[in-house]
Design an enzyme around this catalytic site. Structure first.
Site, PDB file in Angstrom:
ATOM      1  N   LYS A 170      66.917  24.869  54.756  1.00 51.51           N
ATOM      2  CA  LYS A 170      65.732  24.037  54.907  1.00 51.51           C
ATOM      3  C   LYS A 170      66.291  22.550  54.784  1.00 51.51           C
ATOM      4  O   LYS A 170      66.630  22.175  53.470  1.00 51.51           O
ATOM      5  CB  LYS A 170      64.854  24.401  53.998  1.00 51.51           C
ATOM      6  CG  LYS A 170      64.283  26.004  54.012  1.00 51.51           C
ATOM      7  CD  LYS A 170      64.911  26.558  52.895  1.00 51.51           C
ATOM      8  CE  LYS A 170      64.151  28.084  52.534  1.00 51.51           C
ATOM      9  NZ  LYS A 170      63.608  28.619  53.717  1.00 51.51           N
ATOM     10  N   HIS A 197      68.743  30.180  57.382  1.00 43.02           N
ATOM     11  CA  HIS A 197      67.738  30.057  56.384  1.00 43.02           C
ATOM     12  C   HIS A 197      67.698  28.711  55.562  1.00 43.02           C
ATOM     13  O   HIS A 197      66.913  28.526  54.707  1.00 43.02           O
ATOM     14  CB  HIS A 197      67.941  31.178  55.181  1.00 43.02           C
ATOM     15  CG  HIS A 197      67.024  31.428  54.320  1.00 43.02           C
ATOM     16  ND1 HIS A 197      67.028  31.238  53.130  1.00 43.02           N
ATOM     17  CD2 HIS A 197      65.483  31.868  54.479  1.00 43.02           C
ATOM     18  CE1 HIS A 197      65.798  31.614  52.319  1.00 43.02           C
ATOM     19  NE2 HIS A 197      65.138  31.846  53.275  1.00 43.02           N
ATOM     20  N   HIS A 211      58.651  30.419  44.847  1.00 45.24           N
ATOM     21  CA  HIS A 211      59.513  30.533  45.904  1.00 45.24           C
ATOM     22  C   HIS A 211      60.812  29.254  45.624  1.00 45.24           C
ATOM     23  O   HIS A 211      61.486  29.195  46.525  1.00 45.24           O
ATOM     24  CB  HIS A 211      58.677  29.930  47.280  1.00 45.24           C
ATOM     25  CG  HIS A 211      59.509  30.226  48.243  1.00 45.24           C
ATOM     26  ND1 HIS A 211      59.896  29.289  49.246  1.00 45.24           N
ATOM     27  CD2 HIS A 211      60.197  31.477  49.089  1.00 45.24           C
ATOM     28  CE1 HIS A 211      60.574  29.763  50.390  1.00 45.24           C
ATOM     29  NE2 HIS A 211      60.667  31.172  49.968  1.00 45.24           N
ATOM     30  N   ASP A 244      68.303   9.448  60.174  1.00 45.29           N
ATOM     31  CA  ASP A 244      69.325   8.189  60.212  1.00 45.29           C
ATOM     32  C   ASP A 244      70.493   8.236  59.423  1.00 45.29           C
ATOM     33  O   ASP A 244      71.150   7.327  59.213  1.00 45.29           O
ATOM     34  CB  ASP A 244      68.359   6.785  60.172  1.00 45.29           C
ATOM     35  CG  ASP A 244      67.324   6.668  61.241  1.00 45.29           C
ATOM     36  OD1 ASP A 244      67.246   7.469  61.987  1.00 45.29           O
ATOM     37  OD2 ASP A 244      66.520   5.680  60.807  1.00 45.29           O
ATOM     38  N   ASP A 298      73.264  23.464  30.746  1.00 44.43           N
ATOM     39  CA  ASP A 298      73.324  22.397  29.786  1.00 44.43           C
ATOM     40  C   ASP A 298      72.519  21.062  29.902  1.00 44.43           C
ATOM     41  O   ASP A 298      73.086  20.050  29.441  1.00 44.43           O
ATOM     42  CB  ASP A 298      74.857  22.185  29.449  1.00 44.43           C
ATOM     43  CG  ASP A 298      75.689  23.424  28.877  1.00 44.43           C
ATOM     44  OD1 ASP A 298      74.839  24.098  28.399  1.00 44.43           O
ATOM     45  OD2 ASP A 298      76.643  23.474  29.006  1.00 44.43           O
ATOM     46  N   LYS A 353      64.158  27.973  44.041  1.00 41.11           N
ATOM     47  CA  LYS A 353      65.345  28.415  43.707  1.00 41.11           C
ATOM     48  C   LYS A 353      66.044  27.304  42.940  1.00 41.11           C
ATOM     49  O   LYS A 353      66.689  26.305  43.495  1.00 41.11           O
ATOM     50  CB  LYS A 353      66.379  28.829  44.825  1.00 41.11           C
ATOM     51  CG  LYS A 353      65.830  29.970  45.850  1.00 41.11           C
ATOM     52  CD  LYS A 353      64.989  29.528  47.156  1.00 41.11           C
ATOM     53  CE  LYS A 353      64.521  30.731  47.797  1.00 41.11           C
ATOM     54  NZ  LYS A 353      63.321  30.390  48.604  1.00 41.11           N
TER      55      LYS A 353
END
Length: 486
Positions: free
Chosen positions: A406, A404, A224, A411, A231, A226
């Site tokens: 996350k 979508h 899952h 603070d 380089d 991404k």
């Protein structure tokens, strides 16, 4: 003959109950959360054969024999690499802000290295911005490009990224692409996989779905993450799959997907590189450890750079660390705590931490989409609303599409951004990645994004929520009971 059939019948009945007893004993002997164990037992006793097959297929974490052996074999060299990295003392932060201190100590002790400093970060809030920046970086790449995505959906700007990646490979850049088999099924059925391989790109189909091996490896264990590394000093991660939202799931009725990605320059790319190296070795058996950070090309700016910890989860990685990080973040909050997630099915511990934060005076907000592409998760999420509202948590339902992103902000200074949903699958099962960032400047940027989400959301009214129809309450409780399995 009658005696024979009688004996066979009794043997079948005996075997049936021994099988149920054996699976029950296995569930009880496994160290798992009580709600999860109870949910599995209920399924097995209501629908025995279905429940047993489901448990053997999805109830335990099976990486598969070959991958498990690779995961064990890679750790000596990975541990040596991490020890060698510690000699690059100039990249590690020696102190953190008060709100981030506990979480950074947790990550250092669980993962063996401190947070890395001197990174430059940029938040990208639209798919167009992400892909345009990525295409520019690919065009300027000089040595290597590594990518991993859960979903690569051909169409729109995703095809432009594919074209630029193939062009880079043709001019001598070493390109590797790892895609989850289930999430990227459309990609592997399209001509793009063959075109990329013909262009010289190493394309790997991770965690292949094979129903013939359903009892040998857990099929819903997914890659899952991404991540993009270029380089060894440019890196991307966040919630966005390689899809153009103008063309992705347009028939789902939830609108376009809204995502967030972070583009980084600095030694954090090395930390993400070792995660990619582990994933690549588990899947292919090939070792591609990244080189140490090069101070000649990386600006280790101690004053303006961001300090980042990279947390990776999944089989072979520190168990439960992302869950622990979220708990620590919630308990560290003193002023406010803002969370965005598309899927909210938390553990009991995480739910308790969120509610406790609100009850001790922290301004707690959770932003989630009003419409969800998963009916099961949508109903299960609603089952937690009453307890959250009673504790004083603000629930914002985003109406501008499927949110979508996350993210967690504590603070205004401690930020968590990555691929982890606040559900059991992300917390306990899948290969995930989360950035932990200790920086007030980045926190301000994330706060601006979250404020924009709130401006496009509807605040859930507690007085109206308690008046919802009885059938909705019953449906919510039904899915709540099975939430440990979602």
């Amino acid at each position: 003959m009658t005696t024979f059939y009688t004996v066979v019948s009794w043997l079948v009945i005996l075997g049936y109950w021994l099988l149920i007893a054996g699976v029950t004993l296995r569930i009880l002997m496994k160290r798992r959360a009580v709600p999860s164990a109870m949910a599995w037992l209920l399924i097995i006793y209501i629908l025995p054969l279905v429940g047993i097959i489901a448990y053997l297929s999805f109830g335990e974490l099976h990486l598969g024999k070959r991958r498990a052996e690779r995961a064990r074999a890679m750790w000596p060299s990975t541990a040596k690499w991490l020890n060698d990295l510690k000699s690059c003392k100039h990249i590690f932060a020696e102190e953190n802000s008060s709100v981030a201190s506990s979480l950074f100590k947790l990550c250092e002790r669980r993962q063996g290295i401190a947070g890395v400093k001197g990174n430059q970060l940029q938040l990208l809030t639209t798919s167009e911005d992400v892909m345009q920046a990525l295409i520019r970086d690919i065009q300027l790449a000089r040595h290597n490009i590594e990518m991993v995505f859960y979903i690569w959906q051909p169409g729109g700007m995703a095809d432009q990224v594919a074209e630029s990646l193939m062009a880079a490979s043709r001019r001598g850049i070493h390109c590797r692409l790892m895609l989850d088999s289930a999430g990227s099924v459309a990609f592997f059925r399209s001509p793009w996989a063959g075109m990329m391989r013909n262009a010289g790109i190493e394309v790997v189909e991770a965690l292949k779905v094979n129903l013939l091996r359903v009892f040998l490896r857990r099929m819903d264990l997914r890659q899952h993450r991404k991540m993009i590394m270029i380089d060894n000093y440019i890196a991307y991660t966040g919630s966005m799959n390689m899809v153009d939202p103008r063309f992705f799931k347009q028939d789902s009725g939830v609108g376009q997907w809204i995502d967030l990605m972070a583009r980084m320059e600095g030694p954090v790319a090395t930390a993400m590189g070792i995660v990619y190296s582990c994933d690549w070795e588990i899947e292919t058996g090939k070792r591609i450890l990244p080189p140490p950070p090069d101070a000649n090309i990386m600006p280790f700016e101690q004053e303006s750079g961001h300090t980042i910890h990279t947390i990776a989860s999944g089989p072979g990685f520190p168990e439960d660390l992302i869950h622990q990080a979220l708990l620590t973040a919630a308990y560290s909050a003193r002023e406010y705590l803002i969370m965005t997630t598309p899927y909210f099915v938390p553990s009991d511990d995480l739910l308790h931490a969120i509610c406790t934060a609100a009850q001790r005076g922290v301004d707690v907000s959770i932003i989630m989409p009003r419409k969800n592409d998963s009916v099961l998760v949508g109903w299960a999420s609603r089952a937690f609303f009453t307890e959250l509202l009673a504790a004083g948590v603000k629930i914002y339902q985003f109406e501008g599409g499927l949110l979508h992103t996350k993210s967690v902000l504590v603070d205004g200074e401690l930020s968590l951004v990555g691929t982890v949903n606040l559900d059991m699958r992300s917390l306990w099962l899948n290969f995930e990645i989360t950035l932990v960032i200790d920086d007030a400047g980045f926190g301000g940027d994330l706060a601006a994004v979250q404020d924009d989400y709130i401006s496009r959301s509807r605040l859930l009214d507690a007085s109206l929520w308690v008046k919802r129809p009885l059938w909705q309450r019953i449906t919510e409780r039904l899915f709540y009971f099975f939430s440990p399995l979602l």
